[in-house]
Design a protein around this motif. Structure first.
Motif, PDB file in Angstrom:
ATOM      1  N   CYS A 267      38.223  37.395  33.477  1.00 45.33           N
ATOM      2  CA  CYS A 267      39.445  38.061  33.950  1.00 45.33           C
ATOM      3  C   CYS A 267      39.125  38.938  35.151  1.00 45.33           C
ATOM      4  O   CYS A 267      39.840  38.939  36.153  1.00 45.33           O
ATOM      5  CB  CYS A 267      40.059  38.927  32.847  1.00 45.33           C
ATOM      6  SG  CYS A 267      41.072  37.976  31.741  1.00 45.33           S
TER       7      CYS A 267
ATOM      8  N   ASN B 171      38.600  36.820  38.174  1.00 46.71           N
ATOM      9  CA  ASN B 171      39.865  36.323  38.711  1.00 46.71           C
ATOM     10  C   ASN B 171      40.639  37.424  39.421  1.00 46.71           C
ATOM     11  O   ASN B 171      41.205  37.198  40.495  1.00 46.71           O
ATOM     12  CB  ASN B 171      40.722  35.718  37.602  1.00 46.71           C
ATOM     13  CG  ASN B 171      40.191  34.347  37.204  1.00 46.71           C
ATOM     14  OD1 ASN B 171      39.444  33.741  37.963  1.00 46.71           O
ATOM     15  ND2 ASN B 171      40.554  33.881  36.023  1.00 46.71           N
ATOM     16  N   ALA B 172      40.627  38.619  38.826  1.00 47.32           N
ATOM     17  CA  ALA B 172      41.351  39.732  39.439  1.00 47.32           C
ATOM     18  C   ALA B 172      40.761  40.041  40.812  1.00 47.32           C
ATOM     19  O   ALA B 172      41.489  40.286  41.786  1.00 47.32           O
ATOM     20  CB  ALA B 172      41.281  40.968  38.547  1.00 47.32           C
TER      21      ALA B 172
ATOM     22  N   VAL C  71      41.930  37.408  43.242  1.00 47.42           N
ATOM     23  CA  VAL C  71      43.330  37.617  43.616  1.00 47.42           C
ATOM     24  C   VAL C  71      43.430  38.760  44.613  1.00 47.42           C
ATOM     25  O   VAL C  71      44.140  38.678  45.620  1.00 47.42           O
ATOM     26  CB  VAL C  71      44.183  37.886  42.358  1.00 47.42           C
ATOM     27  CG1 VAL C  71      45.571  38.340  42.748  1.00 47.42           C
ATOM     28  CG2 VAL C  71      44.253  36.625  41.512  1.00 47.42           C
ATOM     29  N   ALA C  72      42.652  39.832  44.350  1.00 46.11           N
ATOM     30  CA  ALA C  72      42.656  40.965  45.280  1.00 46.11           C
ATOM     31  C   ALA C  72      42.207  40.498  46.670  1.00 46.11           C
ATOM     32  O   ALA C  72      42.760  40.920  47.688  1.00 46.11           O
ATOM     33  CB  ALA C  72      41.754  42.078  44.768  1.00 46.11           C
TER      34      ALA C  72
END
Lengths: 404, 301
Positions: free
Chosen positions: B35, B38-39, B42-43
Motif C-alpha cells: 500500500c 502504491n501510495a 500515486v504521489a
C-alpha cells in the motif's frame, strides 16, 4: 574485373557518406562553427589591438617600470582623438579596458572628449596628465597593455576566481570575492540533488508502469509522456501559479488556517522553486530509460527469487536492482547532463538565490557585455557536458536513446 | 504470492520453504508495504500531472487571480468565464507570434526532416565509416546546454548578418531538431528488413524506385514522428529566439517568456491550455505512428 570488384566495395561506403554528408555539413556550419567561434572569444580578443594599434605597439617596448615613453603618450592621444568621432567603437574599447581595471571607461571617455575640444597643449604627456591625473599612473598603462594582448587567459582566471598577483604567479581570490566557483559548486550540487530526487520518484513510477498489465501500463506511460511533451514554459508557468505567494498552494493552506494570511510561504524565486520545477521538468527523462530497461526484465526472476526463499526486499536488492543498473545509469547521466546546463527554469523561478551558472552566462552576454568572460564560462560548462556526453555514448550508446 | 509461471522451480524447492518463510515479514506487514509503495507511486503521478491539470480550470477564472475563488468552488457560473481566451484571441501580438512560430517551425522541420532522414539512412548502412564519431556530432545539438547554443549562434549569425532574421532562427532550429529525426528514423530502420530491398532489386527495380516505393513508405512512421519531434522542439524553443530574434521574430514561447517575466496574467493560462492540448495531440499522434510502424514491419513478413 579487379576494377569492378574495387568499385563495388567502395560504392556502399561512398553512398553512405553521401547520405550523411548534407546533414554533417549543415550541422557543422549552423552549430559546430558557432560554438567554435564562441570558445575562441574566451581567449582571443583582437578589438583593442585593432583599434589602438600604435599605442599597443609602443607599450610592448615599455618595461612596465615608471611611465611609458612620450611616443606612447602621443600614439594614445592620436588614436583617442580619432576614436572621439566613432562613439560606438570608443564605447567598446573603453568597456574592454574598463573590465581589466575599473574606472578606465570614464578616463578614456573624458580624455577623448577633451582632446577633441582642446587639442595638444605642450608635450602629449603634459596634455594627457592635464586632462586626467590617471595617465600618471603606471597601472593605467598596464591595463591598456593587458587589454591589447590578442591572446589572453584572463577570462579563464576570472571565471575560475583566480587572480594574477602583482609579484607574478596565480592565486585564488579571497573567499568573499569569489563569484563563479561557488556558483559552479551550487550548479553541480543542485544537479546532483535533482538527479537523486528524479531517481527516488522515477524508479517506483517506472517499476509500476513496467509491472502493470499491458493495457494499464500503456495508459500510465501516456501519463508520464503528457508532461514530457507539454511546453516547458507551460510547466514553469504552472509552478509559478501553484507556488507563488498568492498562488494555489498558499491559498489552500491559508483557507485551512494552517498558515496565517500575512505569513504566506515563499516557495518560489528561490532555491525551492529551482529544485521543484527542475525535478518536475527532468523526471520523464529518468522514467523513460528506467522503464525501457525494466520492461525487458522477466517477471519470473523476482518470483523465482521469492520462491527460493528470499524476502521480497532481499529479492529486490539482489535480483531486480542489479538488472536495472543500466537504466539507472542512463537516466541519471541524462538528467545530470541536462540539469547542469539548465537555463529557462532557474531563470524564471530561481530568483537570485536559485540561479545557476547558465544565468551568469546570459547576464554577461546581455547585460554586462563582458563577452570574453561569458565565453570562458561557456567553455568550462561545455567541457563538463562533453565529458559526461562521452561517458554516456561509451557506456550506453547514443543511438539507443529513447524518445517519448 | 503468485508463482504460477515458475511452478517447476517452486515444487523443486518445496523442502526449503518452511525455513525460508520464517525470515519473511508477515502477510499484513507486506500488504502495508505494498500500500505504501502504491501510495508513493500515486504521489509521483500527482506531482507529474497536477501542475498541468490545475492550469485548466484556473484559465476559466472570471477574476484575475491564480487561486480558486469561492464562486468557482461553488460552481457558480458567474465565477467562470472565457474572458482570458477572448483576450488572447483578440490580441494582435499573440496572432503575430503564432504566425512566426508556424513559419519558423515548419521551415525548420522540413529542413531537419529531409537532412535527418538521409543521414539516418547513411548511418544505418553497415559500411558507413566512422559511425560512432559522426553520430556523436550529429546528436550533439540535443545535449549541448541551450544557453551555449544560443550565445554561440547569436555571435556567429550576427556577424553574418543573420541576426534578427527568420532565416537565422530557421537554421538554428533545424540544427536543434535534426537529432530527433536521426534518432527516430534510426530506430525505425533497426527493425527494417533489408531483404525486401534485395527482392525488389532482383525484380528489376532501380535504386530510386526502391527507395521511394518501398523503403520510404515502410519507414514513414519514423520519419513523421521525427518531424513531429523537430516541430515540437522548435515550437517550444525560447532561448535562441531570446538572443537571436528581434521584435519581428517574436514567437509564442518568446511572447510567453515576456508575459511570465513581467506581470503574469491569467491570459497566459488560456494560452497554456491551448499548448497542453497541442501536446496531447502530438503525443497521441506519435504513439499511433509508433504502433503503426511496428505493425507495418510485422506485416512485411
Amino acid at each position: 574485373m579487379k576494377r569492378i570488384l574495387h568499385l563495388s566495395a567502395a560504392t556502399p561506403r561512398l553512398g553512405a557518406l553521401a547520405l550523411v554528408l548534407p546533414l554533417l555539413a549543415f550541422v557543422t556550419v549552423s552549430f559546430v562553427i558557432p560554438l567554435g567561434t564562441l570558445l575562441g572569444k574566451s581567449a582571443y580578443q583582437p578589438e583593442v589591438a585593432r583599434v589602438l594599434p600604435q599605442t599597443i605597439t609602443e607599450l610592448r617596448e615599455w618595461t612596465g617600470d615608471g611611465l611609458p615613453s612620450e611616443d606612447a603618450f602621443a600614439a594614445m592621444a592620436r588614436e583617442l582623438t580619432a576614436l572621439g568621432e566613432n562613439r560606438p567603437e570608443l564605447a567598446r574599447v573603453s568597456g574592454a579596458i574598463n573590465r581589466v581595471q575599473s574606472g578606465m571607461r570614464g578616463v578614456l571617455n573624458r580624455t577623448a572628449r577633451r582632446l577633441a575640444r582642446t587639442g595638444q597643449a605642450g608635450s602629449w604627456r603634459a596634455t594627457l596628465t592635464g586632462i586626467d591625473s590617471s595617465w600618471e599612473e603606471p597601472a593605467t598603462w598596464l591595463a591598456i597593455r593587458e587589454a591589447g594582448a590578442r591572446f589572453t587567459l584572463r577570462h579563464y582566471l576570472h571565471a575560475l576566481d583566480l587572480e594574477q598577483r602583482s609579484g607574478g604567479g596565480i592565486a585564488p581570490k579571497a573567499a568573499d570575492e569569489r563569484v563563479y566557483t561557488p556558483l559552479m559548486w551550487r550548479t553541480l550540487l543542485v544537479s546532483l540533488g535533482v538527479t537523486l530526487l528524479c531517481l527516488a520518484i522515477g524508479y517506483p513510477i517506472a517499476y509500476m508502469i513496467a509491472a502493470s498489465p499491458p493495457a494499464r501500463g500503456r495508459i500510465l506511460l501516456l501519463l508520464v509522456l503528457v508532461p514530457f511533451w507539454t511546453s516547458l514554459l507551460v510547466r514553469t508557468t504552472a509552478w509559478i501559479v501553484l507556488l507563488q505567494r498568492q498562488g494555489v498552494i498558499n491559498g489552500f493552506l491559508v483557507s485551512l488556517g494552517l498558515v496565517p494570511d500575512d505569513g504566506r510561504l515563499q516557495m518560489i524565486y528561490n532555491m525551492t522553486g529551482t529544485f521543484v520545477a527542475m525535478t518536475h521538468v527532468l523526471l520523464p527523462f529518468m522514467v523513460l530509460p528506467l522503464y525501457s530497461v525494466m520492461r525487458s526484465i522477466p517477471k519470473s526472476h523476482m518470483a523465482a527469487a521469492v520462491s527460493l526463499g528470499a524476502a521480497p526486499l532481499q529479492a529486490f536488492r539482489r535480483v531486480y536492482l542489479p538488472q536495472t543498473l543500466p537504466g539507472i545509469g542512463a537516466g541519471s547521466l541524462l538528467v545530470f547532463i541536462l540539469a547542469i546546463g539548465y537555463y529557462i527554469t532557474p531563470a524564471l523561478v530561481g530568483g537570485r538565490t536559485g540561479e545557476l551558472i547558465s544565468s551568469q552566462i546570459a547576464y554577461h552576454v546581455q547585460t554586462s557585455l563582458n563577452w570574453g568572460l561569458a565565453a570562458a564560462l561557456s567553455s568550462i560548462l561545455l567541457v563538463a557536458v562533453t565529458v559526461l556526453y562521452l561517458v554516456y555514448s561509451r557506456a550506453i550508446g547514443i543511438e539507443r536513446m529513447r524518445l517519448g | 504470492m503468485k508463482h504460477a509461471p515458475n511452478a517447476g522451480i517452486v515444487s523443486a524447492n518445496e523442502g526449503d520453504r518452511p525455513s525460508a518463510k520464517a525470515g519473511r515479514p508477515s502477510l499484513p506487514g507486506r500488504k502495508l508495504g505494498r500500500c505504501g509503495f502504491n501510495a508513493f507511486c500515486v504521489a509521483g503521478f500527482v506531482f507529474l500531472l497536477a501542475p498541468i491539470l490545475v492550469i485548466v480550470p484556473l484559465s476559466f477564472n472570471a477574476e484575475p487571480y491564480f487561486t480558486f475563488t469561492e464562486g468557482m468552488l461553488r460552481l457558480d457560473p458567474e465565477a467562470w468565464s472565457l474572458r482570458w481566451y477572448e483576450s488572447i484571441a483578440e490580441d494582435d501580438a499573440w496572432r503575430r507570434a503564432l504566425v512566426n512560430s508556424l513559419i519558423i517551425g515548419v521551415a525548420a522541420t522540413v529542413l531537419a526532416t529531409t537532412l535527418g532522414t538521409l543521414a539516418a539512412l547513411g548511418l544505418a548502412s553497415p559500411s558507413m565509416p566512422g559511425r560512432t564519431l559522426v553520430t556523436a556530432v550529429l546528436i550533439s545539438p540535443m545535449i549541448t546546454p541551450i544557453i551555449i547554443v544560443a550565445v554561440g549562434v547569436f555571435f556567429f549569425y550576427s556577424s553574418l548578418g543573420l541576426g534578427q532574421t527568420h532565416a537565422g532562427l530557421i537554421l538554428a532550429h533545424a540544427a536543434l531538431g535534426a537529432p530527433f529525426v536521426v534518432i527516430t528514423v534510426t530506430a525505425t530502420l533497426a527493425g527494417f528488413d533489408r531483404t525486401v530491398l534485395r527482392a525488389a532489386a532482383s525484380l528489376g527495380a532501380g535504386p530510386m524506385r526502391r527507395f521511394f516505393r518501398i523503403q520510404l513508405p515502410l519507414i514513414s512512421p519514423g520519419v513523421f514522428s521525427g518531424g513531429l519531434f523537430a516541430f515540437a522542439a522548435s515550437f517550444d524553443e525560447v532561448v535562441v529566439v531570446l538572443f537571436l530574434g528581434g521584435l519581428e521574430q517574436r514567437t509564442i514561447p518568446r511572447q510567453m517568456w515576456a508575459g511570465i517575466r513581467e506581470q503574469i496574467s491569467p491570459a497566459i493560462l488560456a494560452l497554456a491550455v491551448f499548448l497542453i492540448a497541442f501536446a496531447v495531440v502530438v503525443l497521441l499522434t506519435v504513439e499511433w505512428l509508433r504502433s503503426r510502424s511496428a505493425s507495418a514491419q510485422r506485416s512485411v513478413h
